[in-house]
Design an enzyme around this catalytic site. Structure first.
Site, mmCIF file in Angstrom:
data_model
loop_
_atom_site.group_PDB
_atom_site.id
_atom_site.type_symbol
_atom_site.label_atom_id
_atom_site.label_comp_id
_atom_site.label_asym_id
_atom_site.label_seq_id
_atom_site.Cartn_x
_atom_site.Cartn_y
_atom_site.Cartn_z
ATOM 1 N N ASP A 240 0.854 -1.193 0.000
ATOM 2 C CA ASP A 240 0.000 0.000 0.000
ATOM 3 C C ASP A 240 0.891 1.245 0.000
ATOM 4 O O ASP A 240 2.124 1.156 -0.188
ATOM 5 C CB ASP A 240 -1.034 -0.047 1.138
ATOM 6 N N HIS A 241 0.287 2.396 0.242
ATOM 7 C CA HIS A 241 1.007 3.675 0.173
ATOM 8 C C HIS A 241 2.159 3.772 1.174
ATOM 9 O O HIS A 241 3.112 4.508 0.952
ATOM 10 C CB HIS A 241 0.017 4.827 0.393
ATOM 11 N N ARG B 75 6.551 -34.253 9.872
ATOM 12 C CA ARG B 75 5.473 -33.969 10.827
ATOM 13 C C ARG B 75 4.860 -32.587 10.596
ATOM 14 O O ARG B 75 3.700 -32.345 10.923
ATOM 15 C CB ARG B 75 5.968 -34.109 12.264
ATOM 16 N N HIS B 76 5.642 -31.706 9.982
ATOM 17 C CA HIS B 76 5.127 -30.359 9.725
ATOM 18 C C HIS B 76 4.112 -30.364 8.587
ATOM 19 O O HIS B 76 3.193 -29.545 8.572
ATOM 20 C CB HIS B 76 6.278 -29.398 9.443
ATOM 21 N N CYS C 88 2.234 -3.580 4.204
ATOM 22 C CA CYS C 88 1.434 -2.399 4.552
ATOM 23 C C CYS C 88 2.158 -1.722 5.715
ATOM 24 O O CYS C 88 3.341 -2.000 5.938
ATOM 25 C CB CYS C 88 -0.022 -2.769 4.860
ATOM 26 N N GLY C 89 1.481 -0.860 6.451
ATOM 27 C CA GLY C 89 2.183 -0.141 7.513
ATOM 28 C C GLY C 89 2.739 -1.063 8.573
ATOM 29 O O GLY C 89 3.900 -0.965 8.974
ATOM 30 N N THR C 90 1.904 -1.984 9.035
ATOM 31 C CA THR C 90 2.328 -2.946 10.059
ATOM 32 C C THR C 90 2.585 -4.342 9.504
ATOM 33 O O THR C 90 3.171 -5.184 10.197
ATOM 34 C CB THR C 90 1.218 -3.108 11.117
ATOM 35 N N GLY C 91 2.069 -4.622 8.325
ATOM 36 C CA GLY C 91 2.086 -5.984 7.770
ATOM 37 C C GLY C 91 0.864 -6.780 8.181
ATOM 38 O O GLY C 91 0.549 -7.817 7.581
ATOM 39 N N HIS D 269 8.727 -24.755 8.737
ATOM 40 C CA HIS D 269 7.690 -25.502 9.467
ATOM 41 C C HIS D 269 6.268 -25.218 8.994
ATOM 42 O O HIS D 269 5.399 -26.067 9.138
ATOM 43 C CB HIS D 269 7.768 -25.179 10.975
ATOM 44 N N ASN D 270 6.007 -24.021 8.503
ATOM 45 C CA ASN D 270 4.622 -23.641 8.169
ATOM 46 C C ASN D 270 4.337 -23.601 6.674
ATOM 47 O O ASN D 270 3.195 -23.397 6.276
ATOM 48 C CB ASN D 270 4.283 -22.265 8.772
ATOM 49 N N GLY E 6 -2.628 -5.863 8.472
ATOM 50 C CA GLY E 6 -3.855 -5.768 7.684
ATOM 51 C C GLY E 6 -3.751 -6.547 6.387
ATOM 52 O O GLY E 6 -4.654 -7.319 6.020
ATOM 53 N N ARG F 12 0.776 -31.100 10.043
ATOM 54 C CA ARG F 12 0.216 -29.936 10.748
ATOM 55 C C ARG F 12 -0.300 -28.882 9.764
ATOM 56 O O ARG F 12 -1.362 -28.280 9.991
ATOM 57 C CB ARG F 12 1.281 -29.331 11.677
HETATM 58 C C1 RB5 Z 1 -2.631 2.530 6.439
HETATM 59 O O1 RB5 Z 1 -2.534 3.749 7.071
HETATM 60 C C2 RB5 Z 1 -2.421 1.403 7.436
HETATM 61 O O2 RB5 Z 1 -3.583 1.232 8.176
HETATM 62 C C3 RB5 Z 1 -2.041 0.151 6.708
HETATM 63 O O3 RB5 Z 1 -0.862 0.360 6.002
HETATM 64 C C4 RB5 Z 1 -1.770 -1.075 7.563
HETATM 65 O O4 RB5 Z 1 -0.843 -0.814 8.567
HETATM 66 C C5 RB5 Z 1 -2.936 -1.783 8.072
HETATM 67 O O5 RB5 Z 1 -2.848 -2.837 8.721
#
Ligand code: RB5
Length: 152
Positions: free
Chosen positions: A9-10, A133-134, A66-69, A99-100, A71, A137
């Protein structure tokens, strides 16, 4: 040559400028389905594009940012056959494959910098699934998906 679909995203535009050449230099073809401007976009739309390309076999692996990964990983994981993981450390990135058998790596452009991102990418792309085994799972995870699948 293996193909990586890369979506962001942005929040991840600047990071991508450094990471796509890095992934290409590792010998992968990269398909960019992310935004290339800082104008705000909705991460679920990008996540679904990345996930569909992996689920349909048009890419071997995905990278979704994304910002946190978080979402974008949630969006990716709604697509059947996808195992997307949010990582911010190399150990988790390695074991997400070992493993995953994860097929999409997610991280937060507002959480980690380019050098950590490169370490995650190295571990993710250079590690094979261990199976054994993985595999049982991971199959149990797929069973949950099958039990909850709704017709498209
Ligand atoms: C966008 O501002 C932010 O919400 C998105 O990048 C992300 O972090 C969502 O999980």
């Amino acid at each position: 040559m293996k193909t990586i679909v890369y979506g962001n995203d942005h929040s991840g535009v600047e990071l991508k400028k450094e990471l796509i050449p890095y992934i290409e230099a590792k010998g992968y073809q990269v398909i960019n389905v992310g935004t290339d401007t800082t104008e705000s976009v909705d991460y679920p739309v990008i996540g679904e594009k990345v996930a569909n390309m992996v689920a349909e076999g048009k890419a071997d692996f995905g990278i979704a940012v994304c910002g946190t990964g978080l979402g974008i990983s949630l969006a990716c994981n709604k697509v059947n056959g996808i195992r997307a993981c949010v990582c911010s450390d190399a150990y988790t990135a390695k074991y997400s494959r070992l493993h995953n058998n994860c097929n999409i790596l997610c991280f937060g452009a507002r959480v980690i910098g380019p050098e950590t991102a490169k370490m995650l990418i190295d571990e993710f792309l250079d590690t094979e699934f261990e199976g054994g085994r993985h595999a049982r799972r991971v199959d149990l995870i797929t069973d949950i998906e099958r039990r909850n699948r709704t017709a498209k």
